[in-house]
Design a protein around this motif. Structure first.
Motif, short mmCIF file in Angstrom:
data_model
loop_
_atom_site.label_atom_id
_atom_site.label_comp_id
_atom_site.label_asym_id
_atom_site.label_seq_id
_atom_site.Cartn_x
_atom_site.Cartn_y
_atom_site.Cartn_z
N SER A 94 0.83 -1.20 0.00
CA SER A 94 0.00 0.00 0.00
C SER A 94 0.87 1.26 0.00
CB SER A 94 -0.96 0.01 1.19
OG SER A 94 -0.27 0.13 2.41
N PHE A 95 2.02 1.22 0.68
CA PHE A 95 2.92 2.37 0.66
C PHE A 95 3.52 2.55 -0.72
CE2 PHE A 95 7.13 4.28 0.90
CZ PHE A 95 6.81 5.50 1.46
N ALA A 96 3.91 1.47 -1.36
CA ALA A 96 4.55 1.56 -2.68
C ALA A 96 3.63 2.21 -3.70
CB ALA A 96 4.96 0.16 -3.15
N GLU A 97 2.34 1.97 -3.58
CA GLU A 97 1.39 2.52 -4.54
C GLU A 97 0.83 3.87 -4.13
OE1 GLU A 97 -1.52 -0.54 -4.92
OE2 GLU A 97 -0.07 -1.99 -5.69
N ALA A 98 0.91 4.22 -2.87
CA ALA A 98 0.35 5.48 -2.38
C ALA A 98 1.13 6.66 -2.93
CB ALA A 98 0.38 5.50 -0.86
N LYS A 99 0.42 7.74 -3.14
CA LYS A 99 1.06 8.98 -3.57
C LYS A 99 1.56 9.73 -2.34
CE LYS A 99 0.44 9.13 -8.06
NZ LYS A 99 1.52 9.24 -9.01
N THR A 100 2.71 10.32 -2.47
CA THR A 100 3.27 11.12 -1.38
C THR A 100 3.81 12.41 -1.97
OG1 THR A 100 4.72 11.10 0.55
CG2 THR A 100 5.59 10.12 -1.47
#
Length: 98
Positions: free
Chosen positions: A29-35
């Protein structure tokens, strides 16, 4: 953050570890999340979590690692490439034995 003493630094590390362990997000989920990455006097960068790791965190980690290595060498510490690659010693020993 006030890190005036070694005890302060140890407390900061312990707090950071606790915060990391408390995370419930999965790696995926972190890898795909936008930041967003906001830097002073620079435009805000928007990227995925994986890009953040690959394009920002990893290069910065190695920059600071090499800089610390260079400072230690400049201050006279007897450290060299063999110390930097010490994790390869078991592989080298096995290769030399065969």
């Amino acid at each position: 953050v006030d890190t005036a003493s070694f005890a302060d630094l140890k407390a900061l590390v312990a707090e950071t570890i606790s915060r990391i362990e408390a995370q419930t997000d999965t790696k995926e989920s972190f890898a795909e999340a936008k930041t967003s990455l906001e830097l002073p006097s620079m435009p805000t960068l928007s990227m995925t979590g994986q890009d953040y790791i690959d394009e920002w965190l990893t290069p910065n980690f190695y920059f600071h690692l090499v800089t610390a290595y260079d400072i230690l060498r400049a201050k006279g510490l007897a450290i060299g490439k063999a110390d930097y690659l010490s994790h390869l010693r078991p592989l080298l020993a096995a290769a030399m034995a065969s």
